[in-house]
Write an enzyme that holds these catalytic residues in place. Structure first.
Site, PDB file in Angstrom:
ATOM      1  N   HIS A 220      16.030  30.120  14.893  1.00 12.58           N
ATOM      2  CA  HIS A 220      17.176  29.215  14.745  1.00 12.58           C
ATOM      3  C   HIS A 220      16.793  27.935  15.466  1.00 12.58           C
ATOM      4  O   HIS A 220      15.763  27.871  16.150  1.00 12.58           O
ATOM      5  CB  HIS A 220      18.464  29.802  15.367  1.00 12.58           C
ATOM      6  CG  HIS A 220      18.302  30.222  16.801  1.00 12.58           C
ATOM      7  ND1 HIS A 220      18.262  29.321  17.848  1.00 12.58           N
ATOM      8  CD2 HIS A 220      18.155  31.444  17.356  1.00 12.58           C
ATOM      9  CE1 HIS A 220      18.102  29.974  18.980  1.00 12.58           C
ATOM     10  NE2 HIS A 220      18.025  31.265  18.714  1.00 12.58           N
TER      11      HIS A 220
ATOM     12  N   ASP B 199      11.444  30.605  19.672  1.00 11.42           N
ATOM     13  CA  ASP B 199      12.885  30.769  19.793  1.00 11.42           C
ATOM     14  C   ASP B 199      13.567  29.427  20.061  1.00 11.42           C
ATOM     15  O   ASP B 199      13.210  28.706  20.988  1.00 11.42           O
ATOM     16  CB  ASP B 199      13.165  31.734  20.948  1.00 11.42           C
ATOM     17  CG  ASP B 199      14.496  32.453  20.838  1.00 11.42           C
ATOM     18  OD1 ASP B 199      15.457  31.822  20.368  1.00 11.42           O
ATOM     19  OD2 ASP B 199      14.575  33.619  21.244  1.00 11.42           O
TER      20      ASP B 199
ATOM     21  N   THR C  53      19.496  34.753  17.546  1.00 13.59           N
ATOM     22  CA  THR C  53      18.135  35.257  17.745  1.00 13.59           C
ATOM     23  C   THR C  53      17.847  36.533  16.950  1.00 13.59           C
ATOM     24  O   THR C  53      16.850  36.609  16.230  1.00 13.59           O
ATOM     25  CB  THR C  53      17.878  35.516  19.240  1.00 13.59           C
ATOM     26  OG1 THR C  53      17.942  34.275  19.931  1.00 13.59           O
ATOM     27  CG2 THR C  53      16.517  36.144  19.466  1.00 13.59           C
TER      28      THR C  53
ATOM     29  N   ARG D 240      14.515  42.137  21.691  1.00 17.19           N
ATOM     30  CA  ARG D 240      14.801  41.988  20.263  1.00 17.19           C
ATOM     31  C   ARG D 240      13.752  41.139  19.558  1.00 17.19           C
ATOM     32  O   ARG D 240      13.510  41.304  18.366  1.00 17.19           O
ATOM     33  CB  ARG D 240      16.196  41.414  20.055  1.00 17.19           C
ATOM     34  CG  ARG D 240      16.497  40.083  20.722  1.00 17.19           C
ATOM     35  CD  ARG D 240      17.974  39.731  20.571  1.00 17.19           C
ATOM     36  NE  ARG D 240      18.357  38.446  21.179  1.00 17.19           N
ATOM     37  CZ  ARG D 240      18.779  38.303  22.422  1.00 17.19           C
ATOM     38  NH1 ARG D 240      18.866  39.366  23.205  1.00 17.19           N
ATOM     39  NH2 ARG D 240      19.126  37.117  22.890  1.00 17.19           N
TER      40      ARG D 240
ATOM     41  N   LYS E  12      11.741  38.670  25.076  1.00 25.03           N
ATOM     42  CA  LYS E  12      12.966  39.386  24.725  1.00 25.03           C
ATOM     43  C   LYS E  12      12.651  40.677  23.987  1.00 25.03           C
ATOM     44  O   LYS E  12      11.784  40.702  23.112  1.00 25.03           O
ATOM     45  CB  LYS E  12      13.850  38.515  23.823  1.00 25.03           C
ATOM     46  CG  LYS E  12      14.384  37.248  24.468  1.00 25.03           C
ATOM     47  CD  LYS E  12      15.261  36.486  23.473  1.00 25.03           C
ATOM     48  CE  LYS E  12      15.823  35.206  24.072  1.00 25.03           C
ATOM     49  NZ  LYS E  12      16.648  34.454  23.104  1.00 25.03           N
TER      50      LYS E  12
ATOM     51  N   HIS F 100      18.942  26.579  26.348  1.00 27.45           N
ATOM     52  CA  HIS F 100      20.297  26.951  26.767  1.00 27.45           C
ATOM     53  C   HIS F 100      20.634  26.372  28.136  1.00 27.45           C
ATOM     54  O   HIS F 100      21.776  25.974  28.387  1.00 27.45           O
ATOM     55  CB  HIS F 100      20.444  28.467  26.810  1.00 27.45           C
ATOM     56  CG  HIS F 100      20.736  29.091  25.489  1.00 27.45           C
ATOM     57  ND1 HIS F 100      21.910  28.862  24.803  1.00 27.45           N
ATOM     58  CD2 HIS F 100      19.996  29.941  24.713  1.00 27.45           C
ATOM     59  CE1 HIS F 100      21.890  29.551  23.669  1.00 27.45           C
ATOM     60  NE2 HIS F 100      20.743  30.207  23.586  1.00 27.45           N
TER      61      HIS F 100
END
Length: 550
Positions: free
Chosen positions: A358, A43, A84, A168, A166, A314
């Site tokens: 990404h 990620d 994501t 997702r 995560k 992040h």
């Protein structure tokens, strides 16, 4: 003579059985199919993390895949937004949000008039913990994945297991037909959980893992693996561009996670450290044995998403010491994961790919400090400007129903009430907001649906535009301008810093090589389908990368 005939019959029967067993045991070898396919998504991994930190990596992780596998060095996302959920969906479906429908991590639902989460599903319940965090499924993803196609091809005998920090990152890759998807529930538990979409109770091996207190093992000091002075590929440890953790005055090493956990969500603090990837690797290794993956001649699929890299990016930014250490430690986790595959499945019996969902932009404040154009968008002020314009132009601000994900949703009922033409209002908005500072481009939904774009950001926007789910106006910020806090990195644009990600293939059926030929994220699923001889995912638009095959 009768005894001789009986003896010969037995011999022939034994020979026939042995021949059949030989055919079965060699089925994968003769067809070229691996016993296990492993899909790894890192990620927020920029391509240059492979090259920038190369000299810090050992021989058994990233380097093993690069030096023994195939490296696609010019691999890009071919749509906007680079988030994501769309990223994971696109990797495994071979198509873009235009078709698979996952247009963001969350988005405004025009039918029910509220925001929805990509994997949220209130028709299912959590398994493994009493929490709404377990009410998840892939029901909003419209098309199949290559994992689904493998399940269909094998008459549901080939297993699919999805794993991530995560939800997702576990759910979307595993597809609609997965045997299981597991994600990390932190807070006061530190458990991997699932939902009733997949099962009613956790398997014994998952319960054993959860009760082993593995998560508690990682609540320890996080310091750099090597002497911090050797981390010359990243910026200074103390700077103004990083967030950090509550309870610690500076965003500098070391971080005592046991001390900091109570102010940072309990076990959730692990998500934003290098150790989040380690516990995912631990769980994935346990899954290989627990689910008996790759142990027969019917191909299984294991999807693993390492999400802590995104949390760290992040929080601290792409140029941080924390990011460098996270990738150095991830390299070690990949090494032991590959060793586990060698031992449990057999080297030469599995095929693996590694990519990202990404990449990410440098912290704009840092870019400003080195005189590169960059900055921040005040979203609240921007929304107020949108409303003010609508009130001045059309006499009411109620025409705007929602603004999210760089899209404006109009109130269709209000338009009808005022007898306003939809396309006229869309165009008026575009002509207005294109004059706003740091909005670089703007387009109407009508143009997205009626014009065939072939180049530029317009093409990427169109591939990310879903006619039923996307907004009435789409807009794009100037390069390196983001709607985000002043510390840490984010993503979402069509720029190379968000679209250029690694793509490595390794293992059975893959040759050693590299290319600078442009490849796209939607090529991965058709490539794996071609390797397995299955149907392509239902909405796939990518092409098999035949040059990676032996």
């Amino acid at each position: 003579m009768k005894n001789l005939v009986s003896f010969l019959s037995v011999i022939l029967l034994l020979f026939s059985c042995n021949a059949q067993n030989a055919v079965l045991s060699n089925k994968n070898e003769t067809t070229g199919k691996p016993k296990l396919v492993v899909g790894i998504v890192v990620d927020q991994m920029r391509y240059d993390y492979l090259t920038r930190f190369y000299n810090k990596y050992g021989a058994g992780g990233f380097k093993r895949m690069m030096n023994e596998g195939f490296n696609c060095k010019n691999n890009h996302f071919n749509y906007v937004p680079t988030y994501t959920a769309p990223g994971h969906a696109s990797v495994y479906t071979g198509t873009t949000p235009k078709y698979h429908g996952i247009i963001g991590n969350d988005w405004y639902d025009k039918d029910i008039k509220k925001m929805v989460y990509c994997a949220g599903d209130d028709t299912v319940q959590a398994v493994g913990a009493e929490t709404e965090d377990g009410q998840m499924s892939p029901h909003r993803m419209k098309t199949t994945t290559f994992t689904d196609e493998n399940r269909l091809f094998t008459q549901m005998q080939g297993k699919t297991i999805g794993i991530s920090i995560k939800d997702r990152g576990a759910i979307l890759p595993a597809g609609h037909t997965a045997n299981a998807a597991y994600w990390f529930y932190g807070k006061d538990k530190g458990y991997f959980i699932s939902s009733t979409f997949y099962m009613n109770t956790l398997p014994k091996w998952v319960n054993d893992f959860n009760t082993s207190n593995r998560a508690a093992f990682y609540l320890k000091p996080w310091n750099t693996l090597y002497n911090i002075e050797t981390y010359t590929e990243s910026g200074s440890d103390l700077n103004n561009f990083e967030g950090g953790f509550k309870g610690k005055e500076t965003a500098t090493f070391p971080y005592d996670l046991q001390v900091l956990k109570d102010q940072n969500g309990g076990f959730d603090i692990l998500k934003a450290t290098a150790y989040g990837n380690s516990i995912v690797a631990d769980f994935a290794i346990a899954a290989i044995s627990g689910e008996q993956l790759g142990q027969d001649n019917i191909t299984d699929v294991l999807t693993v998403s390492f999400s802590s890299t995104d949390y760290v990016g992040h929080n601290f930014g792409v140029n941080s010491k924390e990011i460098e250490d996270t990738y150095i430690r991830l390299d070690l986790d990949l090494e032991r994961f590959l060793k586990a595959l060698d031992e449990k499945v057999g080297k030469g019996n599995y095929t693996l790919f590694l990519t990202a969902d990404h990449a990410a932009v440098e912290v704009p404040a840092y870019l400003q400090s080195v005189k590169i154009p960059a900055g921040y968008i005040d979203s609240k002020a921007q929304k107020a400007m949108f409303s003010d314009f609508m009130k001045t132009k059309f006499g009411t601000s109620d025409l705007i129903e929602n603004v999210s994900n760089n899209q404006i949703f109009l109130n269709r009922a209000k338009l009808n009430e005022l007898h306003l033409d939809l396309e006229t209002v869309q165009k008026a908005l575009v002509n207005e907001i294109i004059n706003y500072e740091h909005i670089d481009k703007a387009y109407t939904a009508t143009s997205m649906g009626t014009t065939s774009f072939t180049t530029g950001v317009e093409t990427l926007l169109q591939k990310g535009f879903n006619q039923k789910r996307s907004g009435d106006v789409l807009y794009v910020f100037d390069p390196a301008f983001i709607s985000y806090g002043k510390t840490g990195s984010t993503h979402g644009s069509s720029l190379n810093y968000d679209t250029h990600v690694p793509l490595l293939f390794y293992g059975k059926g893959i040759k050693h090589g590299q290319t600078f030929q442009k490849t796209e994220i939607t090529d991965i699923a058709p490539t794996m389908s071609a390797l397995l001889g299955t149907s392509f995912p239902s909405g796939a638009i990518g092409q098999p990368l035949e040059f990676v095959f032996e």
